[in-house]
Motif scaffolding. Structure first.
Motif: not given
Length: 709
Positions: A458-464, A471-480
């Motif tokens: 979840t992102v937002f502009p710094q002024n608002d 935003v779904p489907n952001i790549l993350s680290e592999l599971p342990s």
């Protein structure tokens, strides 16, 4: 209240008048004489001075002790509000001594007021006992202040104010018996008579005359201007002197040592895109931990002693900040919780310092101080006391807990609502913040045969802050583990993020791309350009952080019968935010696709020795740094990596405090770090709180500048 109340209302102290020529004027500061009486007055000789020698000085000191005690006690009460449990800082003997002084004062008071003539021995005993109690109490408080400062680096002025109040009270309690002693030297003066030196009201003298009712007639004594000035100084001296001592201690005993760069570091530096064959400079640092970050002007190090920025050319210190006994807090969402956070462009660097547990926190919990430095000069651009929480930097703002501030002028921008659920800490977008990263179960429910770890960011502009974008489907680290779903974190490098596009390649594997966080947050005027990364099974967050690039894993099968992670699956593709290029690891000459470690090499004389090596992914020689035999805790044979193959960086789960080598890519240089001590021996005894003390390690830092053409 002031001693000038002893001055006569009809004093001869007028302009152009010499008080010494007036009848009854004082011959000295403390002996204002009276006009001569006619003969004996109730047993008092006409030659006896009135008031007795030293009376006015003692009366002024009595007021001074009382005033000092009140002022310093009020100061202590005001400083007390900054502390959670002030009583825990006060030595137990102070309470006992205070009780003794109170009880002693209660017992002595009737003796002073009811008994007639007193000898000097009793008065001396009273004064000696009170002085000893007061001096011991003050010494105990000052010692407690010094010990607290040495242990925590925090100057508890509350203790010094209490010590000052104790000294002022001691002065008051010592003067009172002396004034009563002056009264009791003459049986002609009764308790609280107008000419009683111990009375609080203005002092008067007998004229030798009678009133209409036959009572002795009194008149107020006259005090010259110079004497009144002298007495006024005595009244304010205790409070002024002790207050100045406390103020001077606050100004001079400074736990902070801050050196700003003489000239800003070069902001045009770019991280090396290839590796030089050897190191250009070396430097040794002793610390239990060492954190390295990439500032706009070169490497920035955080040790037990503080922060320092190094010159990329020779390793000299550009600027530094240290705080006595400081404990730097971890405030990053990454798995190893790094203690330094840089802005996307590297212009700013932030850290948090834990304050002692006895310091009051605005929102409860342990108090902290958030510091943001200009990475090129070391100048502090933001400082705020709080209680921790999320910490993020954009190129022009900081999010400290739930409140955003401008890094240009320090002005408050806005505060997030309590229900926002902000949790992310670390670098944000160039002009956008990250509210949180939430775990997705897409990999868990996926029907594909390969890993596809993702988070919703979840992102937002710094002024608002009200314009949130999920935003779904952001790549993350592999599971342990192959069937685990525990790594809900990602890498955001220089304001960029990697996400799955929803498409697949010809083999049916998910395809990803790189896009700026500002574009995802819908910041006005944001660059919406994206760069394809190809098929991947997530981001290698450790390699991404160390190299300042987005490094993706290759496609990794979910087959439980295969080794996890597969051999040589550390990296596949590299996106360099500086050059905005996507390069396969097999063609990358930078640190992003390289392996760092210690291998055994053969010296010119045929003997075996160890060397720190950085071997790029394209197979080029990279960097080799010989390790001098005998310069490390362990022998060369025990230093080498398994199978004589450099292993770092692997992935976050393989990085621990026992890792002996590490390399970080910064503007102007790649910094290689070797822990020359025994990484397994960590305990160096216990401290005063019976906690294990971690041994300091010797870190050898090598600067690898330039690169192979």
């Amino acid at each position: 209240m002031p001693p000038t109340s002893d001055a006569a209302e009809n004093s001869t102290d007028q302009p152009d008048t010499d008080p010494g020529t007036q009848p009854g004027a004082a011959d000295s500061k403390d002996e204002p004489s009276t006009e001569p009486d006619t003969g004996e007055t109730e047993g008092k000789s006409v030659s006896d001075p009135f008031p007795p020698h030293g009376t006015l000085t003692l009366r002024a000191l009595r007021w001074g002790g009382l005033l000092g005690a009140v002022v310093l006690a009020a100061t202590a009460l005001m400083l007390r509000r900054e502390l959670k449990d002030p009583s825990s800082l006060i030595p137990s003997k102070v309470s006992v001594l205070t009780s003794c002084m109170i009880v002693g004062g209660v017992l002595v008071w009737p003796c002073l007021t009811l008994r007639g003539r007193k000898g000097p021995i009793l008065t001396t005993v009273m004064i000696t006992v009170m002085a000893a109690l007061g001096a011991t109490m003050s010494a105990s408080l000052i010692t407690a202040w010094w010990n607290t400062y040495q242990e925590t680096g925090f100057s508890v002025l509350f203790l010094l104010a209490l010590a000052g109040a104790a000294l002022s009270t001691t002065l008051f309690l010592n003067v009172v018996p002396l004034l009563h002693y002056l009264r009791m030297r003459s049986i002609a003066v009764g308790n609280s008579d107008p000419d009683d030196p111990s009375r609080w009201a203005p002092l008067q003298r007998k004229t030798g005359e009678k009133t209409d009712k036959g009572f002795p007639h009194y008149e107020r004594i006259r005090v010259p201007r110079r004497t009144r000035a002298y007495l006024t100084v005595l009244v304010i001296a205790p409070a002024l002197t002790l207050g100045s001592a406390i103020t001077g201690t606050w100004a001079l005993i400074n736990p902070i040592h801050h050196v700003i760069a003489k000239a800003p570091a070069d902001s045009s530096l770019a991280p090396p895109t290839s590796l030089a064959p050897k190191a250009s400079w070396t430097k040794e640092i002793s610390s239990t931990e060492l954190t390295t970050a990439a500032g706009a002007g070169g490497p920035i190090l955080l040790t037990d002693d503080g922060i320092m920025a190094l010159n990329h050319k020779d390793g000299s210190v550009l600027w530094s900040y240290s705080r006595k006994q400081a404990i730097f807090a971890t405030s990053s969402s990454t798995p190893d919780e790094r203690r330094l956070i840089t802005s996307p462009a590297g212009k700013y660097v932030a850290t948090r310092i834990l304050l002692p547990t006895f310091v009051v926190s605005p929102q409860g919990g342990q108090a902290t101080i958030t510091l943001v430095f200009d990475a090129q000069t070391g100048r502090i651009v933001f400082e705020r006391q709080g209680t921790g929480g999320p910490l993020q930097l954009t190129d022009s703002a900081v999010l400290d807990d739930d409140t955003a501030f401008s890094l240009t002028d320090g002005a408050k921008m806005w505060t997030l609502p309590g229900s926002s659920g902000a949790s992310y800490s670390g670098p944000a977008g160039h002009a956008s913040f990250i509210l949180k990263c939430s775990k997705e179960h897409s990999d868990e429910k996926a029907t594909t045969s390969v890993h596809r770890p993702t988070v919703t960011t979840t992102v937002f502009p710094q002024n608002d802050p009200t314009t949130e974008v999920k935003v779904p489907n952001i790549l993350s680290e592999l599971p342990s583990e192959p069937n685990a779903f525990d790594n809900s974190f990602s890498s955001f490098i220089n304001g960029w993020a990697a996400r799955y596009t929803g498409e697949t390649d010809t083999s049916g594997h998910p395809v990803a791309e790189v896009i700026s966080l500002d574009a995802l947050a819908k910041v006005d005027g944001a660059d919406t350009t994206s760069f394809p990364l190809g098929a991947t099974s997530g981001t290698n967050t450790e390699a991404s952080y160390l190299s300042g690039s987005i490094v993706t894993y290759p496609v990794i099968s979910r087959d439980a019968n295969l080794p996890y992670p597969p051999k040589d699956s550390r990296a596949a593709t590299v996106f360099d935010p500086v050059t905005r290029t996507v390069t396969p690891v097999s063609q990358d000459r930078s640190l992003a696709g390289a392996r760092t470690g210690i291998v055994e090499v053969t010296a010119d004389d045929g003997s075996a020795s160890a060397a720190l090596v950085i071997r790029p992914g394209d197979g080029s020689p990279g960097t080799t740094i010989p390790i001098t035999p005998g310069s490390t805790y362990q022998s060369s044979q025990k230093l080498t990596d398994t199978k004589n193959a450099p292993a770092q960086p692997l992935s976050p789960r393989d990085v621990s405090s026992a890792s002996r080598v590490k390399a970080v890519r910064t503007p102007g240089a790649v910094v290689a770090i070797l822990n020359a001590t025994d990484t397994l021996y960590t305990s160096c005894g216990v401290d005063s709180d019976h906690q294990d003390q971690i041994c300091r390690s010797t870190y050898r830092i090598f600067g690898v500048t330039g690169g192979q053409k």
